[in-house]
Design a protein around this motif. Structure first.
Motif, PDB file in Angstrom:
ATOM      1  N   ASN A 207       3.473 -10.780  -6.371  1.00  0.00           N
ATOM      2  CA  ASN A 207       2.235 -11.494  -6.055  1.00  0.00           C
ATOM      3  C   ASN A 207       0.978 -10.689  -6.288  1.00  0.00           C
ATOM      4  OD1 ASN A 207       3.073 -14.043  -5.613  1.00  0.00           O
ATOM      5  ND2 ASN A 207       3.677 -13.671  -3.499  1.00  0.00           N
TER       6      ASN A 207
ATOM      7  N   SER B 117       0.725  -4.470  -7.357  1.00  0.00           N
ATOM      8  CA  SER B 117       1.154  -3.283  -6.604  1.00  0.00           C
ATOM      9  C   SER B 117       2.657  -3.062  -6.662  1.00  0.00           C
ATOM     10  CB  SER B 117       0.747  -3.416  -5.144  1.00  0.00           C
ATOM     11  OG  SER B 117      -0.608  -3.626  -5.026  1.00  0.00           O
TER      12      SER B 117
ATOM     13  N   CYS C  54       1.901  -6.759   2.410  1.00  0.00           N
ATOM     14  CA  CYS C  54       0.850  -7.633   2.917  1.00  0.00           C
ATOM     15  C   CYS C  54       1.457  -9.019   3.111  1.00  0.00           C
ATOM     16  CB  CYS C  54      -0.339  -7.654   1.968  1.00  0.00           C
ATOM     17  SG  CYS C  54      -0.101  -8.699   0.520  1.00  0.00           S
TER      18      CYS C  54
ATOM     19  N   LYS D  82       1.337 -11.593   1.476  1.00  0.00           N
ATOM     20  CA  LYS D  82       1.809 -12.279   0.257  1.00  0.00           C
ATOM     21  C   LYS D  82       3.248 -11.912  -0.094  1.00  0.00           C
ATOM     22  CE  LYS D  82      -1.750 -10.674  -2.099  1.00  0.00           C
ATOM     23  NZ  LYS D  82      -2.624 -10.049  -1.080  1.00  0.00           N
TER      24      LYS D  82
END
Ligand code: SF4
Length: 950
Positions: A57, A60, A92, A94
């Protein structure tokens, strides 16, 4: 101490036998037990296989663990993978929301073919075989007829290291196009000019002072892995300085938050640099050894020793006083001075990062990264603990099974001669370049990319895509419906993060690691002894993974091998058959990742089994100062040193995980390559720049027509106060929301519930002048049109500047499509004048997921990017996002989300910015299109750098 506080105590002595805040130990991933929360208060056990993959997503690439229920065979949830060296088990919002994407009731499950006119929204189901045969025939024909420039692959989010570039190279085409010039090219250009590599790898966790020009705790690069290390640094006592015109999540954690006038950041940075220079607070030895000051002095026609250079430095930068910076930025001089003093205390533990933010906002934004890195270069905080590393040193890209040769062509549509120094492809100019009549496309792929929505000037994209004379066949590879896919000829469903293979490595700290994304259902079945040779067998519907799709397409383009293409998609184990994905990764893991075979063998696993089981591997820690390594004698065959200390050799380029071979900007006249630089009597590896040193002075800018910018400097951007009319203000349009990523997370209901709109941030003093309150409608007028948006009155923005997040304003043309975050709109045009009006907001609906009946939000925000013309920076090629706008109360008939644009005006703005360039045909010093040393994805063969070679 209660058992809740004692980490050694078991929080709940039940089946998990572990503190609930702890990660499941990897030894128990085959049968992890938890209580079923829905059965409470009964203690019903559920058993899971835990399978790692990588989040898709954002870029990263954090590790995820899929909890696959052993009874239902379905993924119950995704949590962090503690074995991942970058994300360390943390994600996170997401990451876990990947589950929503897997179960999204609106997802595309089968390959679709257009049944009506382009954009009419009529589709019929087709087969993968039909898709592959049609596209393969079309691509083969274009290759055979030498129309290779008509095939283009346009990627939004790569999520992998080079697989598709190699496919394009196998086809012999220069057909790679990327989104980078609407994303991060500004900062990349600034970093590349200093150190030859385009991204920094800051060691935030060990820094004494951290300076961020980017919203790292919500959207920085790399968001979660860097965010957690910024907080580690703060916990260890680091001072955090944040420049952001808007109060970002990162700014809320800062010791010093500066909200400068947008575009003035380089003036502040140079004032800090000037303070260090005038007060001799820089690392003199580092500057003398590693800056290319000798080259500067030669060009400057000045003196020739270091003390004279220092005097010249003092003379050049003395104009950047705190008062000058204050006048440009609106930040008080005493505050800038205080920050300069804090920076001076950092020594070599100064970590800094500029990403997107202003460097993607204003013309000359690349100078912000350049001026920021100058502070590191002055302090000697380069590849030091707590300092900043060049990204490639903190990244590991293994050698692949096949490396096809560089394509023998140059694609003018992606690398036009007007932008010889652009960081990446001039992707967002594509509609204009095609309308200019420079080219047409026969087969155009987008992959995880939505240019109609993401790019500026989206209506020009619709005009391009609906013109079959410009685009013959448009293929959208996408996991979810998006605004651009409505104009496709084929919509091809691709897997989300837990349904595909990819390999990647990113610079998250001073280490090198690889992460392995995998289809988790395949992995769990393989663990049980099943053979799965095609992800369509385990993915929902006929969702495929891209790597298998590309291999199969490559195979069909050249079934008989006569074009020399098939060999790059052929099994080595079983010649004559198509390469499988397991064999592809097996080869890499067996042959190209140091230490992996041994680590795997210690657990009686093959290297591929090891990565399927753990999902990531740290290849090396503590990389250190590669630039300071001594070049071994065997790499210095027949070496020669030039007057500037560059050492050339006839020895072959070194290879190895830690070594980034220096580029060959010139070579010497006898064909030797640059091997290193002479420093204090030793030959050191140096930096991959033309000089081999950190380039305070850019001979490249000097030689390619920009001598006035050859050293770090500040100049007035396109939105500088001097360039605005009195009634204009600045719109900041680039910031993200922490829980959404562009168009890829709209299919995640948990995220949509948290963030689904994008009001205009406006300061109370500004709002009072306009007599506006939160929720009132405003009309924001750009150079080519306007949009209508609700106001959000907040003190979190500099007075007089407005801001609107770019995540929202998703739309669809019919009620079909992604329904959780896309409003239904009516699209009209009269010639070049386009109107987009919302007909229906988001609404609850019936589906297999009961939650879709619980949707309570209606607003989906406004699609502001449509109203922005293209603003290509003449040097970096970066689209300069910040807009000079007029903001006023909306007209009586205006509705939220209204958009109006005249694409004729878009053309005029494109031509105005084109006129600012210094094209290669006039300014190239050597008859080439681009300096060979500069980075380029999928470089063509060197002879095609020559102007005139097509
Ligand atoms: S979306 Fe979040 S969890 Fe996923 S890779 Fe990006 S930062 Fe990591």
């Amino acid at each position: 101490m209660s058992r809740h506080q004692d980490p050694k105590q078991t929080f709940y002595p039940g089946p998990s036998r572990s503190h609930l805040a702890a990660f499941p130990p990897k030894e128990r991933w085959d049968d992890w037990t938890e209580l079923d929360p829905t059965a409470w208060p009964r203690r019903k056990e559920r058993h899971y296989s835990l399978v790692p993959t990588t989040c898709f997503n954002c870029e990263s690439a954090c590790g995820l663990l899929a909890y696959i229920d052993k009874v239902t065979g379905e993924v119950q949830k995704f949590e962090g993978n503690p074995e991942h060296p970058g994300s360390r088990g943390r994600n996170c919002a997401k990451g876990p929301a990947t589950l929503n994407q897997v179960t999204d009731p609106d997802r595309i499950l089968y390959p679709l073919k257009r049944a009506g006119k382009r954009g009419e929204g009529k589709w019929e189901r087709t087969t993968w075989d039909e898709v592959l045969d049609t596209l393969a025939a079309r691509i083969r024909k274009a290759i055979v007829e030498d129309r290779r420039q008509e095939i283009m692959y346009h990627v939004g989010r790569p999520g992998e290291d080079g697989f598709t570039e190699r496919i394009l190279a196998a086809w012999g085409i220069d057909g790679h196009n990327s989104h980078t010039n609407i994303c991060s090219s500004g900062s990349r250009e600034g970093y590349q000019l200093w150190m030859g590599l385009d991204r920094p790898s800051p060691d935030h966790a060990n820094a004494k002072v951290i300076l961020l020009i980017s919203a790292h705790l919500e959207s920085g690069h790399y968001f979660n892995p860097h965010a957690q290390r910024v907080i580690d640094g703060k916990t260890n006592g680091a001072k955090l300085i944040v420049f952001d015109t808007r109060l970002s999540n990162t700014a809320t954690h800062a010791d010093y938050w500066l909200a400068p006038y947008p575009g003035s950041e380089a003036a502040i940075l140079l004032a800090i640099a000037n303070y260090l220079i005038q007060n001799n607070l820089y690392d003199r030895e580092f500057v003398e050894q590693w800056w290319n000051w000798r080259e500067f002095l030669v060009a400057d026609k000045g003196a020739t020793d270091f003390t004279d250079f220092e005097a010249r430095l003092k003379q050049i930068y003395r104009e950047y006083t705190f008062e000058f910076a204050a006048a440009e930025s609106g930040v008080e001089a005493r505050v800038i001075e205080e920050i300069a003093k804090v920076v001076a205390t950092a020594g070599s533990r100064f970590s800094s990062h500029n990403w997107r933010s202003v460097s993607s906002g204003v013309s000359g934004g690349w100078t912000v990264a350049r001026c920021l890195f100058m502070l590191n270069a002055l302090l000697g905080a380069v590849a030091t603990e707590g300092g900043v590393y060049p990204n490639a040193w903190n990244k590991f890209v293994p050698r692949p099974l096949y490396t096809p040769p560089h394509p023998k062509m140059w694609n003018e549509t992606t690398w036009p001669r007007e932008y010889p120094l652009s960081m990446n492809e001039m992707s967002f100019l594509l509609p204009h370049l095609l309308k200019d009549g420079r080219a047409k496309l026969d087969v155009y792929f987008t992959r995880v990319y939505n240019p109609v929505w993401t790019n500026p000037d989206g209506f020009s994209w619709i005009e391009m895509l609906t013109d079959p004379a410009l685009v013959g066949c448009y293929v959208a590879l996408t996991p979810t419906w998006n605004e651009t896919s409505y104009y496709a000829d084929y919509v091809l469903p691709m897997g989300v993060g837990s349904e595909r293979h990819d390999l990647h490595s990113y610079e998250t700290h001073d280490s090198q690691w690889i992460g392995f994304r995998q289809p988790v259902m395949k992995a769990v079945k393989q663990r049980a002894g099943e053979t799965i040779d095609d992800t369509r067998k385990v993915n929902p519907g006929e969702v495929w993974e891209e790597n298998e799709f590309w291999l199969e397409l490559t195979w069909r383009i050249d079934r008989d091998g006569s074009l020399g293409i098939r060999q790059y998609a052929e099994s080595k184990k079983n010649p004559g058959t198509r390469l499988g994905i397991d064999e592809y990764y097996e080869w890499i893991f067996d042959n190209s990742v140091p230490g992996l075979p041994e680590r795997a063998a210690a657990e009686s696993l093959t290297p591929l089994q090891f990565l399927r089981r753990y999902g990531a591997l740290e290849v090396k820690q503590n990389i250190g100062k590669i630039y300071d390594e001594t070049v071994p004698p065997e790499e210095l065959d027949d070496a020669r040193q030039d007057p500037l200390g560059r050492v050339y050799t006839r020895a072959a380029k070194p290879a190895g995980p830690n070594i980034v071979p220096l580029p060959l900007p010139d070579g010497d006249e006898d064909g030797r390559r640059l091997a290193g630089i002479a420093v204090n009597g030793a030959i050191k590896r140096g930096f991959p720049t033309p000089s081999g040193r950190l380039e305070f002075y850019s001979s490249t800018l000097n030689q390619w027509g920009w001598p006035e910018l050859s050293i770090p400097t500040y100049f007035k951007s396109h939105i500088h106060k001097d360039n605005l009319d009195e009634d204009q203000t600045i719109l900041i349009s680039t910031f993200r929301l922490a829980v959404q990523i562009h168009t890829r997370s709209a299919n995640a209901k948990w995220l949509d519930e948290i963030a689904h709109t994008n009001p205009l941030w406006i300061h109370p003093s500004h709002a009072a002048k306009l007599d506006v309150r939160t929720g009132d409608l405003l009309r924001v007028e750009t150079e080519i049109g306007y949009f209508v948006v609700a106001a959000w009155v907040t003190e979190g923005i500099r007075p007089g500047i407005v801001a609107c997040s770019h995540h929202m304003g998703r739309w669809k043309l019919t009620d079909e499509g992604q329904r959780q975050l896309m409003a239904t709109v009516k699209l009209d045009h009269n010639g070049t004048q386009w109107n987009l009006k919302r007909e229906k907001g988001v609404q609850p609906y019936k589906s297999d997921d009961a939650d879709t009946l619980r949707i309570w939000w209606k607003d989906a925000g406004v699609h502001q990017n449509m109203t922005f013309p293209v603003h290509p920076d003449p040097i970096s090629g970066m689209h300069c996002w910040h807009q000079a706008v007029r903001v006023r109360a909306a007209d009586a008939g205006d509705k939220p989300g209204d958009v109006f644009v005249d694409t004729q005006k878009s053309r005029e703005v494109y031509q105005k910015w084109l006129a600012m360039t210094r094209p290669a045909d006039k300014f190239s010093p050597d008859g080439t299109r681009r300096p060979y040393w500069m980075l380029r994805p999928l470089k063509p063969a060197r002879e095609f750098y020559k102007l005139g070679r097509g």
